[in-house]
Motif scaffolding. Structure first.
Motif, mmCIF file in Angstrom:
data_model
loop_
_atom_site.group_PDB
_atom_site.id
_atom_site.type_symbol
_atom_site.label_atom_id
_atom_site.label_comp_id
_atom_site.label_asym_id
_atom_site.label_seq_id
_atom_site.Cartn_x
_atom_site.Cartn_y
_atom_site.Cartn_z
ATOM 1 N N VAL A 148 0.468 7.801 -4.719
ATOM 2 C CA VAL A 148 -0.818 7.255 -4.272
ATOM 3 C C VAL A 148 -1.194 6.048 -5.132
ATOM 4 C CG1 VAL A 148 -3.299 7.724 -4.158
ATOM 5 C CG2 VAL A 148 -1.680 9.366 -3.228
ATOM 6 N N ARG A 149 -1.011 6.171 -6.437
ATOM 7 C CA ARG A 149 -1.309 5.043 -7.333
ATOM 8 C C ARG A 149 -0.405 3.848 -7.047
ATOM 9 N NH1 ARG A 149 -1.131 8.735 -12.153
ATOM 10 N NH2 ARG A 149 -3.075 9.848 -11.980
ATOM 11 N N LEU A 150 0.874 4.117 -6.808
ATOM 12 C CA LEU A 150 1.803 3.033 -6.481
ATOM 13 C C LEU A 150 1.418 2.343 -5.180
ATOM 14 C CD1 LEU A 150 5.205 4.673 -7.442
ATOM 15 C CD2 LEU A 150 4.199 2.648 -8.480
ATOM 16 N N ARG A 188 -1.546 0.092 -5.894
ATOM 17 C CA ARG A 188 -1.158 -1.103 -6.659
ATOM 18 C C ARG A 188 -0.368 -2.106 -5.827
ATOM 19 N NH1 ARG A 188 0.769 1.703 -12.302
ATOM 20 N NH2 ARG A 188 -1.313 2.411 -12.913
ATOM 21 N N THR A 189 0.453 -1.608 -4.906
ATOM 22 C CA THR A 189 1.307 -2.500 -4.127
ATOM 23 C C THR A 189 0.683 -2.926 -2.808
ATOM 24 O OG1 THR A 189 2.427 -0.629 -3.066
ATOM 25 C CG2 THR A 189 3.422 -1.524 -5.087
ATOM 26 N N GLY A 190 -0.414 -2.278 -2.426
ATOM 27 C CA GLY A 190 -1.048 -2.604 -1.153
ATOM 28 C C GLY A 190 -0.374 -1.944 0.033
ATOM 29 N N CYS A 191 0.521 -1.021 -0.231
ATOM 30 C CA CYS A 191 1.206 -0.292 0.839
ATOM 31 C C CYS A 191 0.278 0.812 1.343
ATOM 32 C CB CYS A 191 2.513 0.313 0.334
ATOM 33 S SG CYS A 191 3.700 -0.915 -0.238
ATOM 34 N N VAL A 202 6.406 4.849 3.990
ATOM 35 C CA VAL A 202 7.489 4.023 4.544
ATOM 36 C C VAL A 202 7.386 2.598 4.012
ATOM 37 C CG1 VAL A 202 8.464 3.079 6.657
ATOM 38 C CG2 VAL A 202 7.728 5.451 6.600
ATOM 39 N N ARG A 203 6.186 2.052 4.013
ATOM 40 C CA ARG A 203 6.011 0.698 3.485
ATOM 41 C C ARG A 203 6.311 0.641 1.993
ATOM 42 N NH1 ARG A 203 1.953 -2.638 7.042
ATOM 43 N NH2 ARG A 203 2.059 -1.361 8.903
ATOM 44 N N LEU A 204 5.969 1.698 1.285
ATOM 45 C CA LEU A 204 6.298 1.765 -0.134
ATOM 46 C C LEU A 204 7.814 1.785 -0.326
ATOM 47 C CD1 LEU A 204 5.231 1.949 -3.034
ATOM 48 C CD2 LEU A 204 5.263 4.436 -2.772
ATOM 49 N N ALA A 205 8.506 2.506 0.524
ATOM 50 C CA ALA A 205 9.977 2.552 0.444
ATOM 51 C C ALA A 205 10.574 1.171 0.708
ATOM 52 C CB ALA A 205 10.526 3.572 1.436
ATOM 53 N N ARG A 222 12.410 -4.728 -3.960
ATOM 54 C CA ARG A 222 12.274 -4.991 -5.389
ATOM 55 C C ARG A 222 13.571 -4.683 -6.149
ATOM 56 N NH1 ARG A 222 7.791 -7.077 -8.114
ATOM 57 N NH2 ARG A 222 8.358 -5.655 -9.752
ATOM 58 N N THR A 223 14.406 -3.810 -5.630
ATOM 59 C CA THR A 223 15.625 -3.435 -6.349
ATOM 60 C C THR A 223 16.809 -4.308 -5.999
ATOM 61 O OG1 THR A 223 16.156 -1.751 -4.687
ATOM 62 C CG2 THR A 223 14.911 -1.048 -6.619
#
Length: 54
Positions: free
Chosen positions: A31-33, A36-39, A43-46, A52-53
């Motif tokens: 949830v924090r990530l 921070r990322t606006g996702c 799925v969008r976080l993934a 990023r990797t």
């Protein structure tokens, strides 16, 4: 580290096991990530993590 595992498609349970954390803790980190990322979802976080990797 947690976001990289999300990018690999690893479940919350597996992330918790690999990082020796509780599932609730993993959910809080995600949830924090996302904040921070606006996702707005996992799925969008993934997708963000994969980009990023590279």
């Amino acid at each position: 580290m947690c976001w990289a595992l999300v990018g690999e498609g690893v479940s919350n349970d597996e992330i918790a096991a690999r990082l020796h954390l509780g599932v609730t803790t993993v959910k809080k980190h995600l949830v924090r990530l996302m904040d921070r990322t606006g996702c707005d979802n996992r799925v969008r976080l993934a997708v963000f993590a994969v980009r990023r990797t590279r």
